[in-house]
Design an enzyme around this catalytic site. Structure first.
Site, mmCIF file in Angstrom:
data_model
loop_
_atom_site.group_PDB
_atom_site.id
_atom_site.type_symbol
_atom_site.label_atom_id
_atom_site.label_comp_id
_atom_site.label_asym_id
_atom_site.label_seq_id
_atom_site.Cartn_x
_atom_site.Cartn_y
_atom_site.Cartn_z
ATOM 1 N N LYS A 148 0.866 -1.190 0.000
ATOM 2 C CA LYS A 148 0.000 0.000 0.000
ATOM 3 C C LYS A 148 0.892 1.227 0.000
ATOM 4 O O LYS A 148 2.048 1.151 0.401
ATOM 5 C CB LYS A 148 -0.890 -0.005 1.251
HETATM 6 N N1 GLU Z 1 -7.545 -0.271 -2.608
HETATM 7 C C1 GLU Z 1 -8.281 -1.495 -2.690
HETATM 8 C C2 GLU Z 1 -8.162 -2.268 -1.406
HETATM 9 O O1 GLU Z 1 -7.862 -1.725 -0.379
HETATM 10 C C3 GLU Z 1 -7.944 -2.309 -3.921
HETATM 11 C C4 GLU Z 1 -6.532 -2.747 -4.042
HETATM 12 C C5 GLU Z 1 -6.193 -3.350 -5.399
HETATM 13 O O2 GLU Z 1 -7.064 -3.502 -6.239
HETATM 14 O O3 GLU Z 1 -5.022 -3.676 -5.556
HETATM 15 O O4 GLU Z 1 -8.447 -3.430 -1.338
#
Ligand code: GLU
Length: 462
Positions: A148
């Protein structure tokens, strides 16, 4: 590669955290006027979100007697990339921004997870969110690890062209720390398909022309024309709706007779609202960073979305009465969908909730203390790593389509998503029953077991 600092370690929507909940004694029965949104004050020292994730990990690890060495590995992040990058703002003035990418674990596949643009993003939050991605991907059985990141920025303060320059400069600064088979970003809070397209374009521009076509899956959540997948935009909300539907069926609660409330009205909250309303349930209150709106006769989510796109928030929506944080949280309903930022359901607010189930569309909306309160109060929780996994599942579908030069239609994407979500839902439910534990711990137990298996099979080098 762009300049960056790598600290190697042995590792839908504007939300409400900007405002501290107004601390008025909730059991005070005196009639109160709704309070306008609190003026943001300097945030109090924040609790460590990563420590909260570890609390959850420990609870589940104790239950499955997780190998202590694997616990040690999962308690750390693999790589932490911090980039400070300059961007020319208006002609000649330069602003320096801080961006993060935390890569928690890649035992199951390439690092995967979103990028958020938010003023409160810091390394601790990125660590927690990255770890949740590891557990989420393990739980729903897709071959990705967890990461992230994002930029510590309030995007509302910048014009679209400034945002484009900031995004591109960030992507350039990340350089080879992302890659289609290494680390694949996606949208998260305050980021969207357009931002993914800029990252894609910047990344591809750094490659020789003949390499570009086979690197399109370096990001997911792209616009359709840039290689995106049908159904990715609504995927997180869709996954939430599938979970809610299954919960309602199992509890014999016809959704046509059910009411629900939604916190956060960005991509995830607004899609969840529309899709759950589409199943027949009545949306009766919505809250975002501007305040809350409530109408017990029902709020039309499409109409609310139109209003928000013009006015920037739900607070003064003419189809409802204004409600403050406490009134919103105390609204009696069957289902509560938190779709904003972390820690919204805490030791204080958990006592206010008057619902049967919390369907966690946000990442980490509930603190460990609040978990205990919800449990005591008999409120079901569909935990985040299950409930909001639809986004990353369809990201996986997008990645596969890009790799195979395929395009699946919406029907196919939805069918496959439903199958994945239902399977994961059933496994969490069964594990919770088998071990007589809460659903969140059950979800972690399943994720940890999968991660433990792969470490046991592959061993630890050297
Ligand atoms: N931001 C989304 C999550 O927290 C999607 C992450 C993604 O698709 O890689 O799951």
């Amino acid at each position: 590669m762009a300049t960056h600092t790598i600290i190697e370690q042995p590792s839908a929507s504007p939300g409400l955290l900007d405002r501290q909940p107004q601390l008025v004694e909730p059991n005070d029965e005196r009639p109160r006027e709704p309070q306008p949104p609190a003026v943001p004050t300097a945030p109090a020292a924040r609790r460590s979100l990563f420590a909260d994730v570890m609390t959850r990990l420990d609870r589940a690890a104790d239950i499955v007697r997780l190998d202590p060495n694997i616990r040690k590995i999962l308690a750390s992040t693999e790589n932490e990339i911090v980039v400070n990058f300059p961007v020319k703002m208006n002609g000649c003035d330069v602003e320096v921004f801080t961006g993060y990418r935390v890569q928690h674990n890649d035992a199951l596949g390439p690092f995967k997870g979103g990028l958020r643009f938010h003023p409160q993003l810091d390394i601790d939050e990125a660590r927690a969110l990255a770890a949740w991605m590891t557990f989420k991907c393990a739980l729903v059985d897709i071959p990705f690890g967890g990461a992230k990141g994002g930029i510590q920025i309030d995007p509302a303060k910048y014009s679209p062209t400034q945002l484009e320059r900031i995004t591109r400069r960030f992507a350039y600064a990340l350089g080879d720390n992302i890659g289609p088979d290494y680390d694949i970003p996606a949208p998260d809070v305050n980021t969207n398909p357009q931002i993914m397209a800029w990252i894609l374009d910047t990344y591809l521009s750094t490659l020789p022309p003949h390499e570009r076509q086979r690197h399109v899956h370096v990001v997911t959540g792209k616009p359709l024309a840039a290689g995106g997948s049908a159904g990715r935009d609504k995927a997180t909300g869709q996954g939430v709706a599938f979970c809610v539907e299954r919960w309602a069926q199992e509890h014999r609660r016809p959704l046509e007779e059910a009411t629900f409330t939604v916190q956060g009205f960005g991509n995830v909250g607004s899609w969840a609202a529309r899709l759950i309303a589409g199943l027949g349930a009545r949306l009766i209150a919505v809250q975002d960073v501007t305040g809350g709106t409530r109408n017990r006769n029902g709020i039309d989510p499409e109409d609310l979305l139109r209003y928000v796109s013009v006015h920037g928030g739900v607070a003064r929506y003419p189809g409802g009465e204004f409600v403050d944080d406490i009134m919103f949280m105390q609204t009696p309903a069957d289902i509560f969908v938190p779709a904003a930022l972390e820690n919204q359901i805490n030791a204080t607010t958990a006592a206010w909730l008057n619902v049967s189930v919390v369907a966690e569309a946000a990442n980490g909306p509930t603190t460990p203390e609040a978990d205990d309160i919800l449990k005591q109060r008999g409120i079901d929780v569909i935990p985040d790593i299950l409930c909001n996994a639809g986004g990353v599942v369809v990201s996986y579908f997008e990645w596969l389509q890009n790799k195979r030069s395929e395009f699946w239609d919406l029907e196919e994407v939805d069918f496959k998503l439903r199958k994945k979500m239902n399977l994961a839902y059933d496994r969490v439910r069964d594990k919770a029953r088998e071990l007589s534990i809460d659903w969140r711990t059950a979800a972690y137990v399943l994720a940890l077991s999968r991660l433990e298996k792969i470490y046991k099979e592959r061993g630890i080098f050297p």
